[in-house]
Enzyme design. Sequence first.
Site, mmCIF file in Angstrom:
data_model
loop_
_atom_site.group_PDB
_atom_site.id
_atom_site.type_symbol
_atom_site.label_atom_id
_atom_site.label_comp_id
_atom_site.label_asym_id
_atom_site.label_seq_id
_atom_site.Cartn_x
_atom_site.Cartn_y
_atom_site.Cartn_z
ATOM 1 C CE1 TYR A 69 -21.278 -17.539 19.016
ATOM 2 C CE2 TYR A 69 -23.048 -17.623 17.410
ATOM 3 C CZ TYR A 69 -22.091 -18.260 18.176
ATOM 4 O OH TYR A 69 -21.953 -19.625 18.098
ATOM 5 C CE1 TYR A 134 -26.142 -12.421 13.929
ATOM 6 C CE2 TYR A 134 -27.841 -12.423 12.237
ATOM 7 C CZ TYR A 134 -26.701 -11.876 12.778
ATOM 8 O OH TYR A 134 -26.115 -10.782 12.179
HETATM 9 N N1 LIG Z 1 -22.329 -10.927 7.938
HETATM 10 C C1 LIG Z 1 -23.552 -10.676 7.536
HETATM 11 O O1 LIG Z 1 -24.047 -11.207 6.519
HETATM 12 C C2 LIG Z 1 -24.409 -9.686 8.292
HETATM 13 C C3 LIG Z 1 -25.716 -9.417 7.844
HETATM 14 C C4 LIG Z 1 -26.485 -8.503 8.551
HETATM 15 C C5 LIG Z 1 -25.976 -7.858 9.656
HETATM 16 N N2 LIG Z 1 -24.704 -8.143 10.077
HETATM 17 C C6 LIG Z 1 -24.201 -7.443 11.256
HETATM 18 O O2 LIG Z 1 -23.156 -6.596 10.825
HETATM 19 C C7 LIG Z 1 -22.181 -6.461 11.859
HETATM 20 C C8 LIG Z 1 -20.803 -6.745 11.296
HETATM 21 O O3 LIG Z 1 -20.792 -8.060 10.767
HETATM 22 P P1 LIG Z 1 -19.460 -8.712 10.165
HETATM 23 O O4 LIG Z 1 -19.881 -9.691 9.135
HETATM 24 O O5 LIG Z 1 -18.480 -7.640 9.852
HETATM 25 O O6 LIG Z 1 -18.967 -9.517 11.448
HETATM 26 P P2 LIG Z 1 -17.657 -10.428 11.602
HETATM 27 O O7 LIG Z 1 -16.867 -10.407 10.342
HETATM 28 O O8 LIG Z 1 -18.093 -11.712 12.189
HETATM 29 O O9 LIG Z 1 -16.808 -9.604 12.684
HETATM 30 C C9 LIG Z 1 -17.173 -9.545 14.042
HETATM 31 C C10 LIG Z 1 -15.913 -9.256 14.827
HETATM 32 O O10 LIG Z 1 -16.273 -9.155 16.212
HETATM 33 C C11 LIG Z 1 -15.257 -9.836 16.959
HETATM 34 N N3 LIG Z 1 -15.707 -10.217 18.293
HETATM 35 C C12 LIG Z 1 -16.226 -11.403 18.707
HETATM 36 N N4 LIG Z 1 -16.444 -11.387 20.032
HETATM 37 C C13 LIG Z 1 -16.053 -10.168 20.482
HETATM 38 C C14 LIG Z 1 -16.031 -9.548 21.758
HETATM 39 N N5 LIG Z 1 -16.448 -10.189 22.862
HETATM 40 N N6 LIG Z 1 -15.559 -8.293 21.869
HETATM 41 C C15 LIG Z 1 -15.117 -7.633 20.766
HETATM 42 N N7 LIG Z 1 -15.113 -8.163 19.527
HETATM 43 C C16 LIG Z 1 -15.587 -9.415 19.384
HETATM 44 C C17 LIG Z 1 -14.956 -11.047 16.094
HETATM 45 O O11 LIG Z 1 -13.763 -11.664 16.491
HETATM 46 P P3 LIG Z 1 -13.610 -13.261 16.244
HETATM 47 O O12 LIG Z 1 -13.777 -13.471 14.781
HETATM 48 O O13 LIG Z 1 -12.231 -13.525 16.755
HETATM 49 O O14 LIG Z 1 -14.701 -13.926 17.038
HETATM 50 C C18 LIG Z 1 -14.860 -10.376 14.714
HETATM 51 O O15 LIG Z 1 -13.572 -9.835 14.489
HETATM 52 C C19 LIG Z 1 -22.638 -7.404 12.984
HETATM 53 O O16 LIG Z 1 -23.364 -6.660 13.923
HETATM 54 C C20 LIG Z 1 -23.579 -8.360 12.292
HETATM 55 O O17 LIG Z 1 -24.553 -8.879 13.178
HETATM 56 C C21 LIG Z 1 -23.915 -9.031 9.410
#
Ligand SMILES: NC(=O)c1ccc[n+]([C@@H]2O[C@H](COP(=O)([O-])OP(=O)(O)OC[C@H]3O[C@@H](n4cnc5c(N)ncnc54)[C@H](OP(=O)(O)O)[C@@H]3O)[C@@H](O)[C@H]2O)c1
Length: 304
Positions: A69, A134
């Site tokens: 999330y 978060y």
């Molecule tokens: N983005 C940032 O700036 C950032 C910074 C630091 C760390 N992170 C971490 O890095 C990781 C990857 O981030 P990201 O930006 O690539 O994330 P993202 O683009 O939001 O992708 C997350 C994916 O998980 C899917 N998802 C949601 N609920 C789910 C469920 N119940 N079962 C399986 N999949 C599900 C989402 O689908 P839907 O879109 O359909 O909900 C989406 O496709 C995460 O752990 C995040 O916390 C991110």
Amino acid sequence: MNILVTGANGQLGNEMRIVSKESQDKYIFTDVVEVEGQETTILDITNLDAIRKMVKENDVKVIVNCAAYTNVDAAESNEALAEKLNAEAPKNLAIAIKENNGLLVHISTDYVFGGDPYNTPCKEDQKGTPTGVYGLTKLHGEQGVIATNCNYVILRTAWLYSEFGKNFVKTMLNLTATKPQLKVVFDQVGTPTYALDLANAISVIVDDYKQEIANFNQWASYTNNGIYHYSNEGVCSWYDFTKMIAEIAGNTNCDIQPCHSDEFPSPVKRPAFSVLDKTKVKDTFGIKVPYWTDSLRNCMSNMK
Ligand SMILES: NC(=O)c1ccc[n+]([C@@H]2O[C@H](COP(=O)([O-])OP(=O)(O)OC[C@H]3O[C@@H](n4cnc5c(N)ncnc54)[C@H](OP(=O)(O)O)[C@@H]3O)[C@@H](O)[C@H]2O)c1
């Protein structure tokens, strides 16, 4: 080796799809919905039985958890869902991979830090001080994974962007191209991370694990179990990040000015300083980390 990627339609998940093309391993890309043109198996990581079934049936030896999330503001009013996805779900993955004696690579965040005022790069063993739901739920996720005693690598990353999905780079590319003036906060400092670089780092870690289980008793604990930090190299504020995005894009008509965070009211207080110290991941796995402006140029070129 069979590798399962969760959240495969997200930013990091899509970069894992690219990196997997260079691999001899069998990758299974999963998410909650199918996207046209992408091969995706449906797997909801809040469903432990479904994870167990998929891991057993495919003899999965590594799970890379890219699902989460990730909406930091919305998490403030959706705590139960954020906890379910960011804390309970990683624990489900840890339980299932432990039962098949594999490795969980779980992605966490710099937002586990921020409550205390510091100005030196955060180390892995530094106490988590999240400033919002978060960060708190992601910290719970780390704790849940570790508590299962599975083989795990927790990679905390920061300020993720890519050519996929919505992210800061795409937003600022648009705003600096269309607005005559823009204010961006300069009192939040960190390091951007190109998700492709992170995916490449994950691939190095998976190879290290693969080599270890090929050489030693595969029922022993993985030598490099632990928490690691991975972002690009360098330090900047969101203001500096925006200036660089505009410069690379040639968006010279926008007057970009620094401002304080309180000029943009937000439901959550963000970390003022969350630069990650990457010494451990570099020393342990021999990973070379690109400088943030080089990676930004690379991503913006890949966007074309
Ligand atoms: N983005 C940032 O700036 C950032 C910074 C630091 C760390 N992170 C971490 O890095 C990781 C990857 O981030 P990201 O930006 O690539 O994330 P993202 O683009 O939001 O992708 C997350 C994916 O998980 C899917 N998802 C949601 N609920 C789910 C469920 N119940 N079962 C399986 N999949 C599900 C989402 O689908 P839907 O879109 O359909 O909900 C989406 O496709 C995460 O752990 C995040 O916390 C991110």
